[in-house]
Design a protein around this motif. Structure first.
Motif, PDB file in Angstrom:
ATOM      1  N   ALA A 143      13.555 -22.658  -3.128  1.00  0.00           N
ATOM      2  CA  ALA A 143      12.576 -23.048  -3.568  1.00  0.00           C
ATOM      3  C   ALA A 143      11.559 -23.116  -4.326  1.00  0.00           C
ATOM      4  CB  ALA A 143      12.247 -24.501  -2.072  1.00  0.00           C
ATOM      5  N   TYR A 144      10.872 -23.628  -5.441  1.00  0.00           N
ATOM      6  CA  TYR A 144      10.137 -23.500  -5.821  1.00  0.00           C
ATOM      7  C   TYR A 144       9.607 -21.929  -6.770  1.00  0.00           C
ATOM      8  CZ  TYR A 144       9.570 -27.648  -3.948  1.00  0.00           C
ATOM      9  OH  TYR A 144      10.326 -29.445  -3.709  1.00  0.00           O
ATOM     10  N   GLY A 145      10.566 -21.638  -7.148  1.00  0.00           N
ATOM     11  CA  GLY A 145      10.049 -20.223  -7.651  1.00  0.00           C
ATOM     12  C   GLY A 145      10.547 -19.433  -7.185  1.00  0.00           C
ATOM     13  N   GLY A 176      23.816 -14.209  -4.453  1.00  0.00           N
ATOM     14  CA  GLY A 176      24.090 -15.359  -5.954  1.00  0.00           C
ATOM     15  C   GLY A 176      22.696 -16.546  -5.950  1.00  0.00           C
ATOM     16  N   TYR A 177      23.399 -16.795  -5.919  1.00  0.00           N
ATOM     17  CA  TYR A 177      22.429 -18.776  -6.720  1.00  0.00           C
ATOM     18  C   TYR A 177      23.170 -20.119  -5.212  1.00  0.00           C
ATOM     19  CZ  TYR A 177      21.418 -24.056  -7.548  1.00  0.00           C
ATOM     20  OH  TYR A 177      20.418 -25.234  -7.835  1.00  0.00           O
ATOM     21  N   ARG A 178      21.932 -19.335  -4.382  1.00  0.00           N
ATOM     22  CA  ARG A 178      22.774 -20.356  -2.994  1.00  0.00           C
ATOM     23  C   ARG A 178      24.571 -19.666  -2.408  1.00  0.00           C
ATOM     24  NH1 ARG A 178      18.071 -21.949  -4.264  1.00  0.00           N
ATOM     25  NH2 ARG A 178      17.501 -23.808  -3.749  1.00  0.00           N
ATOM     26  N   ALA A 243       7.653 -35.698   0.297  1.00  0.00           N
ATOM     27  CA  ALA A 243       7.589 -36.761  -1.020  1.00  0.00           C
ATOM     28  C   ALA A 243       8.639 -37.120  -1.166  1.00  0.00           C
ATOM     29  CB  ALA A 243       6.427 -36.534  -1.779  1.00  0.00           C
ATOM     30  N   LYS A 244       9.502 -36.388  -1.598  1.00  0.00           N
ATOM     31  CA  LYS A 244      10.579 -36.430  -2.527  1.00  0.00           C
ATOM     32  C   LYS A 244      11.852 -36.507  -1.460  1.00  0.00           C
ATOM     33  CE  LYS A 244      10.322 -33.726  -6.732  1.00  0.00           C
ATOM     34  NZ  LYS A 244      10.612 -32.884  -8.068  1.00  0.00           N
ATOM     35  N   LEU A 245      11.832 -35.200  -0.325  1.00  0.00           N
ATOM     36  CA  LEU A 245      12.886 -34.700   0.087  1.00  0.00           C
ATOM     37  C   LEU A 245      12.532 -35.684   1.707  1.00  0.00           C
ATOM     38  CD1 LEU A 245      13.138 -31.547  -0.590  1.00  0.00           C
ATOM     39  CD2 LEU A 245      14.605 -32.875  -1.123  1.00  0.00           C
ATOM     40  N   GLY A 255      20.197 -31.748   2.247  1.00  0.00           N
ATOM     41  CA  GLY A 255      19.136 -30.526   1.434  1.00  0.00           C
ATOM     42  C   GLY A 255      20.634 -30.955   0.153  1.00  0.00           C
ATOM     43  N   SER A 256      20.104 -30.294  -0.585  1.00  0.00           N
ATOM     44  CA  SER A 256      20.426 -30.920  -1.621  1.00  0.00           C
ATOM     45  C   SER A 256      21.618 -30.974  -1.541  1.00  0.00           C
ATOM     46  CB  SER A 256      20.590 -29.537  -2.510  1.00  0.00           C
ATOM     47  OG  SER A 256      18.866 -29.851  -3.070  1.00  0.00           O
ATOM     48  N   PHE A 257      22.635 -31.431  -1.934  1.00  0.00           N
ATOM     49  CA  PHE A 257      24.035 -31.901  -1.437  1.00  0.00           C
ATOM     50  C   PHE A 257      24.747 -31.171  -2.624  1.00  0.00           C
ATOM     51  CE2 PHE A 257      28.153 -33.422  -0.906  1.00  0.00           C
ATOM     52  CZ  PHE A 257      28.294 -34.016   0.942  1.00  0.00           C
ATOM     53  N   ILE A 296      23.431 -36.822 -11.659  1.00  0.00           N
ATOM     54  CA  ILE A 296      23.584 -38.128 -10.910  1.00  0.00           C
ATOM     55  C   ILE A 296      22.749 -38.963 -10.530  1.00  0.00           C
ATOM     56  CG2 ILE A 296      24.050 -38.282  -8.554  1.00  0.00           C
ATOM     57  CD1 ILE A 296      23.911 -35.125  -7.947  1.00  0.00           C
ATOM     58  N   ASP A 297      21.951 -39.525 -11.278  1.00  0.00           N
ATOM     59  CA  ASP A 297      21.046 -40.179 -11.642  1.00  0.00           C
ATOM     60  C   ASP A 297      21.252 -41.209 -12.687  1.00  0.00           C
ATOM     61  OD1 ASP A 297      18.898 -41.997 -11.069  1.00  0.00           O
ATOM     62  OD2 ASP A 297      17.268 -40.146 -11.708  1.00  0.00           O
ATOM     63  N   ALA A 298      21.703 -39.960 -13.831  1.00  0.00           N
ATOM     64  CA  ALA A 298      22.426 -41.057 -15.040  1.00  0.00           C
ATOM     65  C   ALA A 298      23.504 -41.347 -14.928  1.00  0.00           C
ATOM     66  CB  ALA A 298      22.237 -39.823 -16.010  1.00  0.00           C
ATOM     67  N   ARG A 314      15.079 -41.621  -3.569  1.00  0.00           N
ATOM     68  CA  ARG A 314      13.469 -41.157  -4.076  1.00  0.00           C
ATOM     69  C   ARG A 314      15.013 -39.553  -4.417  1.00  0.00           C
ATOM     70  NH1 ARG A 314       8.996 -40.241  -0.106  1.00  0.00           N
ATOM     71  NH2 ARG A 314      10.309 -42.067   1.314  1.00  0.00           N
ATOM     72  N   GLN A 315      16.025 -39.043  -4.062  1.00  0.00           N
ATOM     73  CA  GLN A 315      16.174 -38.006  -5.201  1.00  0.00           C
ATOM     74  C   GLN A 315      17.822 -37.475  -5.748  1.00  0.00           C
ATOM     75  OE1 GLN A 315      17.079 -35.155  -6.690  1.00  0.00           O
ATOM     76  NE2 GLN A 315      15.113 -33.793  -5.910  1.00  0.00           N
ATOM     77  N   ALA A 316      18.447 -38.101  -6.208  1.00  0.00           N
ATOM     78  CA  ALA A 316      20.232 -38.454  -6.217  1.00  0.00           C
ATOM     79  C   ALA A 316      20.480 -37.147  -5.753  1.00  0.00           C
ATOM     80  CB  ALA A 316      20.079 -39.375  -7.771  1.00  0.00           C
ATOM     81  N   LEU A 317      20.331 -36.006  -5.455  1.00  0.00           N
ATOM     82  CA  LEU A 317      20.598 -34.909  -5.097  1.00  0.00           C
ATOM     83  C   LEU A 317      20.925 -34.777  -3.684  1.00  0.00           C
ATOM     84  CD1 LEU A 317      22.279 -32.817  -6.167  1.00  0.00           C
ATOM     85  CD2 LEU A 317      20.475 -31.338  -6.471  1.00  0.00           C
TER      86      LEU A 317
HETATM   87  N1  EPU Z   1      15.678 -35.309 -11.293  1.00  0.00           N
HETATM   88  C1  EPU Z   1      15.928 -36.686 -11.846  1.00  0.00           C
HETATM   89  N2  EPU Z   1      16.611 -37.492 -10.323  1.00  0.00           N
HETATM   90  C2  EPU Z   1      16.651 -37.744  -9.648  1.00  0.00           C
HETATM   91  C3  EPU Z   1      16.331 -36.070  -9.092  1.00  0.00           C
HETATM   92  C4  EPU Z   1      16.101 -35.386 -10.111  1.00  0.00           C
HETATM   93  O1  EPU Z   1      15.602 -36.984 -12.892  1.00  0.00           O
HETATM   94  O2  EPU Z   1      17.262 -38.144  -8.797  1.00  0.00           O
HETATM   95  C5  EPU Z   1      15.011 -34.586 -12.378  1.00  0.00           C
HETATM   96  C6  EPU Z   1      13.657 -34.867 -12.062  1.00  0.00           C
HETATM   97  O3  EPU Z   1      13.187 -35.027 -11.949  1.00  0.00           O
HETATM   98  C7  EPU Z   1      13.762 -33.081 -12.000  1.00  0.00           C
HETATM   99  C8  EPU Z   1      14.657 -32.541 -12.064  1.00  0.00           C
HETATM  100  O4  EPU Z   1      15.405 -33.398 -11.608  1.00  0.00           O
HETATM  101  O5  EPU Z   1      13.532 -33.112 -13.588  1.00  0.00           O
HETATM  102  C9  EPU Z   1      14.561 -31.531 -10.889  1.00  0.00           C
HETATM  103  O6  EPU Z   1      14.493 -32.090  -9.421  1.00  0.00           O
HETATM  104  P1  EPU Z   1      13.546 -31.150  -8.158  1.00  0.00           P
HETATM  105  O7  EPU Z   1      12.763 -29.880  -9.715  1.00  0.00           O
HETATM  106  O8  EPU Z   1      13.322 -32.012  -7.487  1.00  0.00           O
HETATM  107  O9  EPU Z   1      14.517 -29.696  -8.397  1.00  0.00           O
HETATM  108  P2  EPU Z   1      16.163 -29.424  -8.110  1.00  0.00           P
HETATM  109  O10 EPU Z   1      17.252 -29.072  -9.185  1.00  0.00           O
HETATM  110  O11 EPU Z   1      16.728 -31.501  -7.412  1.00  0.00           O
HETATM  111  C10 EPU Z   1      16.326 -27.831  -6.506  1.00  0.00           C
HETATM  112  C11 EPU Z   1      17.010 -27.121  -5.492  1.00  0.00           C
HETATM  113  C12 EPU Z   1      15.951 -27.759  -3.842  1.00  0.00           C
HETATM  114  C13 EPU Z   1      14.890 -26.989  -4.504  1.00  0.00           C
HETATM  115  C14 EPU Z   1      14.151 -27.333  -5.641  1.00  0.00           C
HETATM  116  C15 EPU Z   1      12.448 -26.985  -5.511  1.00  0.00           C
HETATM  117  C16 EPU Z   1      19.190 -26.860  -5.669  1.00  0.00           C
HETATM  118  C17 EPU Z   1      20.668 -27.288  -5.708  1.00  0.00           C
HETATM  119  N3  EPU Z   1      18.505 -27.671  -5.090  1.00  0.00           N
HETATM  120  O12 EPU Z   1      15.835 -29.424  -6.688  1.00  0.00           O
HETATM  121  O13 EPU Z   1      16.978 -26.557  -2.814  1.00  0.00           O
HETATM  122  O14 EPU Z   1      14.202 -27.496  -3.079  1.00  0.00           O
HETATM  123  O15 EPU Z   1      15.206 -26.827  -6.526  1.00  0.00           O
HETATM  124  O16 EPU Z   1      13.242 -25.637  -6.229  1.00  0.00           O
HETATM  125  O17 EPU Z   1      19.304 -25.836  -6.355  1.00  0.00           O
HETATM  126  C18 EPU Z   1      18.479 -27.614  -1.005  1.00  0.00           C
HETATM  127  O18 EPU Z   1      18.831 -26.399  -2.264  1.00  0.00           O
HETATM  128  O19 EPU Z   1      18.127 -28.444  -0.073  1.00  0.00           O
HETATM  129  C19 EPU Z   1      17.474 -27.457  -1.952  1.00  0.00           C
HETATM  130  C20 EPU Z   1      15.992 -28.862  -1.792  1.00  0.00           C
END
Ligand code: EPU
Length: 356
Positions: A143-145, A176-178, A243-245, A255-257, A296-298, A314-317
């Motif tokens: 997360a976050y880099g 690897g990635y996840r 705020a997001k999760l 978390g991210s599905f 997913i959002d789109a 708040r977060q379609a993932l």
């Molecule tokens: N976005 C949308 N709509 C949504 C969700 C996201 O347009 O409903 C856009 C956001 O605006 C943003 C982009 O998609 O421009 C990416 O979203 P975000 O920065 O929230 O990160 P993410 O790619 O959704 C990944 C990790 C998270 C991790 C965050 C921060 C994966 C699968 N997920 O999420 O990890 O916290 O980056 O680094 O790699 C997890 O693995 O369980 C997890 C929460």
């Protein structure tokens, strides 16, 4: 792989085995499932005791960490092993790093907070990730880099057939990635074959902040703080995540599905041609990572549901449990999302959690 010291089971010590245990409190999605047999594993020796058990020794086994990356779609047939190996300590202090060791059953976020309190920064970007320390290397949390592999030293694991303890370094873990060797099946993979008991982390000295991620850059601009300390980054990450999760203690989730899909530059160009808004990140090897949440959002999924399983507003993932969802509902919702994203973008989304 180096052999780790092997402790023989203490004579007379017994295993903590329970029958017909509800797994609802043991998975962050809050899904209903029952373990016919659940074993509490507090040491390597407990695994060896189990392997010698006349009834359960040779049965299939399912390793359960914090249950934050697991979708229980039915009652597991396997014997469930709940990892509860405790303890954390500073193992070594070198000029260029602190080496921390933690039992696999410790809570990940508490470990992050504890290292900061002790004055050993380096894990702050990984704050508030649900789950246990032992589960962190399995999917190489990130997360976050920052990813776990960036702070990884080694881990101890027990082979679930032979009972032998081994120590694996980062190379052997094949991160690897996840992903890691612990999620990989087939020849050479260790999925379902071993149980992680201890993890060692390397926190480099002098500490250097990781601030490249867009959300952190935004915080720096908003606060005017261009050189935040580790504690400030920790607090920023906690605030961004809150705020997001959804908090799994209140709203069941894993978390991210889905993983963010990686496509070739050509494929990406094609998609951008049709959808110029698509959020994408060029990778060092020329491929491109797409934001699955955006895809997913789109497709209009935010807030939609199947029974009591829903897409978080708040977060379609993130898929969530609106209360009383079944594993089957979660899986049906996930499949419908996959089909709709494939239909519109031609991209197959891969689930991040393990589905049992
Ligand atoms: N976005 C949308 N709509 C949504 C969700 C996201 O347009 O409903 C856009 C956001 O605006 C943003 C982009 O998609 O421009 C990416 O979203 P975000 O920065 O929230 O990160 P993410 O790619 O959704 C990944 C990790 C998270 C991790 C965050 C921060 C994966 C699968 N997920 O999420 O990890 O916290 O980056 O680094 O790699 C997890 O693995 O369980 C997890 C929460």
């Amino acid at each position: 792989m180096l052999p780790a010291p092997t402790t023989p089971p203490a004579p007379g010590a017994s295993l903590a085995i329970e029958q017909d245990v509800s797994l609802r409190p043991y998975n962050s999605f809050g899904l209903p499932a029952v373990a016919h047999t659940l074993v509490h594993v507090r040491s390597d020796a407990d695994v060896r005791r189990l392997l010698g058990h006349p009834e359960h020794g040779r049965a299939a086994k399912l390793v359960l960490g914090g249950g934050s990356n697991l979708i229980l779609s039915r009652d597991p047939q396997a014997v469930v092993l709940r990892v509860e190996v405790a303890g954390r300590r500073l193992l070594a202090e070198h000029d260029d790093a602190w080496i921390i060791e933690s039992g696999a059953g410790e809570n990940w976020h508490e470990l992050v907070a504890w290292t900061l309190d002790q004055g050993w920064p380096g894990l702050e970007n990984l704050a508030l990730i649900p789950g246990t320390v032992g589960a962190a290397p399995v999917q190489n949390i990130g997360a976050y880099g920052l990813e776990l592999k960036d702070r990884f030293e080694s881990l101890d694991a027990v082979d679930l057939v032979t009972g032998r303890s081994v120590t694996l370094d980062a190379r052997a873990c094949n991160f690897g990635y996840r992903d890691s060797i612990f999620k990989q099946g087939g020849f050479g993979g260790l999925a379902g074959k071993s149980l992680i008991t201890r993890v060692r982390l390397r926190l480099p000295r002098p500490w250097q902040p990781v601030l490249g991620y867009l959300d952190l850059q935004r915080r720096m601009a908003e606060t005017g703080d261009s050189s935040p300390d580790a504690r400030t980054i920790f607090e920023w990450v906690c605030a961004i995540r809150r705020a997001k999760l959804p908090d799994p203690a209140r709203i069941g989730n894993a978390g991210s599905f889905f993983k963010n899909p990686i496509v070739s530059a050509e494929q990406c160009k094609d998609i951008i041609g049709r959808d110029p808004e698509i959020v994408h990140y060029p990778m060092p090897d020329g491929t491109v990572k797409l934001a699955a949440g955006w895809l997913i959002d789109a497709c209009g999924w935010k807030g939609k549901s199947v029974g009591r399983a829903a897409v978080y507003e708040r977060q379609a993932l993130v898929l969530v449990n609106r209360g009383g969802a079944s594993g089957a509902e979660v899986v049906t919702l996930a499949r419908a999302i996959q089909e709709s994203v494939y239909g519109r973008f031609g991209i197959r989304l891969e689930p991040e959690p393990v589905i049992v």
